[in-house]
Design a protein around this motif. Structure first.
Motif, PDB file in Angstrom:
ATOM      1  N   MET A 234       0.707  -1.216  -0.104  1.00 41.52           N
ATOM      2  CA  MET A 234      -0.052   0.157  -0.048  1.00 41.52           C
ATOM      3  C   MET A 234       0.806   1.426  -0.125  1.00 41.52           C
ATOM      4  O   MET A 234       0.527   2.240  -0.706  1.00 41.52           O
ATOM      5  CB  MET A 234      -0.839   0.308   1.178  1.00 41.52           C
ATOM      6  N   ILE A 235       1.930   1.393   0.842  1.00 42.07           N
ATOM      7  CA  ILE A 235       2.718   2.337   0.766  1.00 42.07           C
ATOM      8  C   ILE A 235       3.504   2.418  -0.567  1.00 42.07           C
ATOM      9  O   ILE A 235       3.791   3.869  -1.055  1.00 42.07           O
ATOM     10  CB  ILE A 235       3.857   2.227   1.966  1.00 42.07           C
ATOM     11  N   SER A 236       3.783   1.428  -1.125  1.00 44.34           N
ATOM     12  CA  SER A 236       4.420   1.593  -2.586  1.00 44.34           C
ATOM     13  C   SER A 236       3.494   2.220  -3.592  1.00 44.34           C
ATOM     14  O   SER A 236       3.802   3.098  -4.367  1.00 44.34           O
ATOM     15  CB  SER A 236       5.232   0.340  -2.814  1.00 44.34           C
ATOM     16  N   ILE A 237       2.337   1.632  -3.611  1.00 45.11           N
ATOM     17  CA  ILE A 237       1.461   2.072  -4.554  1.00 45.11           C
ATOM     18  C   ILE A 237       1.000   3.891  -3.895  1.00 45.11           C
ATOM     19  O   ILE A 237       0.983   4.465  -4.898  1.00 45.11           O
ATOM     20  CB  ILE A 237      -0.070   1.252  -4.382  1.00 45.11           C
ATOM     21  N   LEU A 238       0.909   4.148  -2.995  1.00 49.34           N
ATOM     22  CA  LEU A 238       0.494   5.446  -2.564  1.00 49.34           C
ATOM     23  C   LEU A 238       1.991   6.303  -2.973  1.00 49.34           C
ATOM     24  O   LEU A 238       1.644   7.536  -3.576  1.00 49.34           O
ATOM     25  CB  LEU A 238       0.413   5.724  -1.053  1.00 49.34           C
ATOM     26  N   MET A 239       3.124   5.903  -2.832  1.00 48.93           N
ATOM     27  CA  MET A 239       4.174   6.661  -3.431  1.00 48.93           C
ATOM     28  C   MET A 239       4.350   6.918  -4.800  1.00 48.93           C
ATOM     29  O   MET A 239       4.476   8.082  -5.564  1.00 48.93           O
ATOM     30  CB  MET A 239       5.582   6.063  -2.625  1.00 48.93           C
ATOM     31  N   GLY A 240       4.207   5.594  -5.412  1.00 48.89           N
ATOM     32  CA  GLY A 240       3.949   5.738  -6.892  1.00 48.89           C
ATOM     33  C   GLY A 240       2.888   6.686  -7.551  1.00 48.89           C
ATOM     34  O   GLY A 240       3.100   7.671  -8.267  1.00 48.89           O
ATOM     35  N   CYS A 241       1.642   6.833  -6.853  1.00 50.03           N
ATOM     36  CA  CYS A 241       0.656   7.690  -7.091  1.00 50.03           C
ATOM     37  C   CYS A 241       1.023   9.330  -6.951  1.00 50.03           C
ATOM     38  O   CYS A 241       0.774  10.111  -7.417  1.00 50.03           O
ATOM     39  CB  CYS A 241      -0.901   7.528  -6.181  1.00 50.03           C
ATOM     40  N   ILE A 242       1.789   9.335  -5.668  1.00 44.27           N
ATOM     41  CA  ILE A 242       2.311  10.490  -5.495  1.00 44.27           C
ATOM     42  C   ILE A 242       3.114  11.233  -6.350  1.00 44.27           C
ATOM     43  O   ILE A 242       3.204  12.378  -7.018  1.00 44.27           O
ATOM     44  CB  ILE A 242       2.696  10.626  -3.911  1.00 44.27           C
TER      45      ILE A 242
END
Length: 138
Positions: free
Chosen positions: A121-129
């Motif tokens: 979830m953190i990696s997906i959130l960082m990618g979106c950011i």
């Protein structure tokens, strides 16, 4: 020396899982995993029904008819016929068997599964950011 303290801390925080305890319980008594059946008996009693009717004729006679639960009595007196019909009460019994498991084993999510999900979830959130940041700058 620090590694010894860490080792003792890690060993003290680990414990036997519920699955291990379940395996030990099954080893002691394997019948706890056998499916059991719950029997529900439902009884319905229908009330008796009686009907009386009259027809007029000029002869004397009595007729009685019996079939299963129905009794019909026809009485002729002079110019009157009396018909008595009685249907006895009936009992209906239905038996329903419902199998169920005594123990339902639901596997709980482990710490490592939670950790993997959190990292994902953190990696997906960082990618979106990062994508939104690049789009915002241009």
């Amino acid at each position: 020396m620090k590694w010894l303290v860490k080792l003792i801390l890690v060993l003290s925080l680990t414990s036997c899982s519920a699955q291990w305890h379940l395996k030990k319980a099954v080893q002691k008594d394997p019948l706890i995993l056998v499916k059991d059946t719950l029997v529900v008996t439902n009884t319905v009693v229908s009330p008796p029904v009686a009907i009386t009717d009259t027809v007029t004729l000029k002869q004397h006679d009595t007729i009685t008819l019996v079939k299963d639960r129905l009794k019909v009595k026809i009485v002729k007196v002079n110019d009157t016929i009396t018909i008595d019909a009685i249907c006895d009460s009936d009992t209906i019994i239905s038996i329903v068997e419902v199998p169920y498991e005594k123990i339902v084993y639901v596997e709980k999510e482990t710490f490592w599964d939670k950790f993997k999900n959190m990292i994902l979830m953190i990696s997906i959130l960082m990618g979106c950011i990062m994508i939104v940041g690049k789009w915002w700058r241009s």
